[in-house]
Design an enzyme around this catalytic site. Structure first.
Site, PDB file in Angstrom:
ATOM      1  CG  ASN A 120      -1.715   1.207   1.446  1.00 50.97           C
ATOM      2  OD1 ASN A 120      -1.805   2.032   0.542  1.00 50.97           O
ATOM      3  ND2 ASN A 120      -2.317   1.347   2.615  1.00 50.97           N
ATOM      4  CD1 TRP A 121       3.385   0.913  -2.858  1.00 54.33           C
ATOM      5  CD2 TRP A 121       3.543   2.066  -4.772  1.00 54.33           C
ATOM      6  NE1 TRP A 121       4.064   0.129  -3.755  1.00 54.33           N
ATOM      7  CE2 TRP A 121       4.183   0.806  -4.944  1.00 54.33           C
ATOM      8  CE3 TRP A 121       3.525   2.960  -5.848  1.00 54.33           C
ATOM      9  CZ2 TRP A 121       4.788   0.428  -6.151  1.00 54.33           C
ATOM     10  CZ3 TRP A 121       4.126   2.576  -7.059  1.00 54.33           C
ATOM     11  CH2 TRP A 121       4.754   1.335  -7.188  1.00 54.33           C
ATOM     12  CE  LYS A 122       0.026   3.262   4.776  1.00 58.53           C
ATOM     13  NZ  LYS A 122       0.012   3.382   6.210  1.00 58.53           N
ATOM     14  CG  HIS A 166      -5.792   1.518   5.218  1.00 58.69           C
ATOM     15  ND1 HIS A 166      -5.393   2.447   6.135  1.00 58.69           N
ATOM     16  CD2 HIS A 166      -4.744   0.680   5.032  1.00 58.69           C
ATOM     17  CE1 HIS A 166      -4.140   2.183   6.486  1.00 58.69           C
ATOM     18  NE2 HIS A 166      -3.725   1.117   5.837  1.00 58.69           N
ATOM     19  CD  GLU A 171      -2.990   5.222   6.904  1.00 59.33           C
ATOM     20  OE1 GLU A 171      -2.985   5.339   5.682  1.00 59.33           O
ATOM     21  OE2 GLU A 171      -2.023   4.737   7.562  1.00 59.33           O
ATOM     22  CD  GLU A 224      -3.555  -3.028   7.200  1.00 60.60           C
ATOM     23  OE1 GLU A 224      -2.451  -3.276   6.718  1.00 60.60           O
ATOM     24  OE2 GLU A 224      -4.131  -1.944   7.030  1.00 60.60           O
ATOM     25  N   GLY A 264       2.233   1.879  10.822  1.00 59.97           N
ATOM     26  CA  GLY A 264       3.131   3.023  10.707  1.00 59.97           C
ATOM     27  C   GLY A 264       3.783   3.431  12.020  1.00 59.97           C
ATOM     28  CB  SER A 296       5.204  -2.129  11.924  1.00 60.62           C
ATOM     29  OG  SER A 296       4.718  -0.827  12.197  1.00 60.62           O
ATOM     30  N   GLY A 308       2.770  -1.281   4.334  1.00 61.45           N
ATOM     31  CA  GLY A 308       2.747   0.155   4.052  1.00 61.45           C
ATOM     32  C   GLY A 308       4.157   0.667   3.802  1.00 61.45           C
ATOM     33  N   GLY A 309       4.747   1.250   4.827  1.00 55.04           N
ATOM     34  CA  GLY A 309       6.055   1.915   4.712  1.00 55.04           C
ATOM     35  C   GLY A 309       7.111   1.118   3.957  1.00 55.04           C
TER      36      GLY A 309
HETATM   37  C1  PEP Z   1      -0.832  -0.165   6.072  1.00 53.03           C
HETATM   38  O1  PEP Z   1      -0.981   1.013   5.942  1.00 53.03           O
HETATM   39  O2  PEP Z   1      -1.649  -0.946   5.552  1.00 53.03           O
HETATM   40  C2  PEP Z   1       0.319  -0.645   6.835  1.00 53.03           C
HETATM   41  C3  PEP Z   1       0.295  -1.874   7.248  1.00 53.03           C
HETATM   42  O3  PEP Z   1       1.315   0.279   7.086  1.00 53.03           O
HETATM   43  P1  PEP Z   1       2.760  -0.010   7.743  1.00 53.03           P
HETATM   44  O4  PEP Z   1       3.282  -1.272   7.110  1.00 53.03           O
HETATM   45  O5  PEP Z   1       3.567   1.177   7.417  1.00 53.03           O
HETATM   46  O6  PEP Z   1       2.529  -0.185   9.217  1.00 53.03           O
END
Ligand code: PEP
Length: 256
Positions: free
Chosen positions: A9-11, A95, A97, A167, A173, A213, A234-235
């Protein structure tokens, strides 16, 4: 048997040139992988270019959100068929967010899930508890609410086509990963819910990803858990080396 999946997920990151560079880098690093479904979810603005860059490769395309209506006066929104038109096969829905900053509810996630299926997209439906909810002992209550209501009124046949991503909001994050045992406990709970409400066959077939994470160093221990089929990242999905290492780590894990 369930296929493993790693989705990135490049957000709200990567302008077009950066997105193409990342997609090309992943193609170079991951072309030999055939036992993990690899999905990238760039921002809307880079979908077309990443679609072209990944064409006929083992990297599949997803979007991060969509509207549930097919078309109409919804300024700023994107319809399911617009995503299909650009080559998307997947779409992330609900998600945390989106739930937190854009007031998405189980109800809107439910409408979007049905619309995605109707358009032939595979929804990756996110569920997860906040830190406050976990500390108040409400994790299972919240997960049950998200699973039952985000997926309300779907037939078993439709449910077999979706992917669930667990999640925990406190792990997204933040650098705090759920321990493999914490994640496995919730994944098993989700499968048990589906078994109770639908069938054992569905519960065994459905792909459930963990997100929060995920990094190269913790992928293997998470994906080796019996009910964890892969990760939503994500990151660490923004970097060729990190994301490739995560996919490679998942590839070394057994299939369930
Ligand atoms: C996400 O946004 O779906 C996610 C899991 O982010 P991160 O890996 O950065 O915690």
């Amino acid at each position: 048997m369930r296929r493993k999946m790693i989705a990135g997920n490049w957000k709200m990151n990567k302008i077009t040139a950066e997105a193409i560079e990342l997609a090309n880098g992943l193609k170079r690093e991951l072309y030999k992988i055939d036992d993990v479904d690899i999905v990238v979810c760039p921002p809307f603005t880079a979908l077309e270019e990443v679609s072209e860059a990944t064409y006929e490769s083992n990297i599949k395309l997803g979007a991060q959100n969509m509207h549930w209506e097919e078309s109409g006066a919804f300024t700023g929104e994107i319809a399911p068929m617009m995503l299909k038109d650009l080559g998307c096969e997947f779409v992330i829905l609900g998600h945390s967010e989106r739930r937190l900053y854009f007031h998405e509810t189980n109800d809107t996630v439910n409408k979007k899930t049905k619309a995605a299926l109707k358009a032939g997209l595979t929804p990756i439906v996110c569920v997860g508890e906040t830190l406050q909810e976990r500390e108040a002992g409400k994790t299972f209550e919240v997960i049950q609410d998200h699973v039952y209501n985000s997926l309300k009124d779907l037939t078993e046949e439709e449910l077999a086509k979706i992917i669930i991503a667990y999640e925990p909001v406190w792990a997204i994050g933040t650098g705090k990963t759920a321990s493999p045992e914490q994640a496995q406990e919730v994944h098993k709970f989700i499968r048990d819910l589906l078994k109770k409400k639908y069938s054992e066959v569905l519960a065994e077939e459905i792909v459930i990803l963990y997100g929060g994470s995920v990094k190269p160093g913790n992928t293997k221990e998470l994906v080796n858990q019996i009910d964890i089929d892969g990760a939503l990242v994500g990151g660490a999905s923004l970097d060729v080396k990190n994301f490739s290492e995560i996919v490679n780590a998942a590839s070394t894990c057994g299939t369930k």
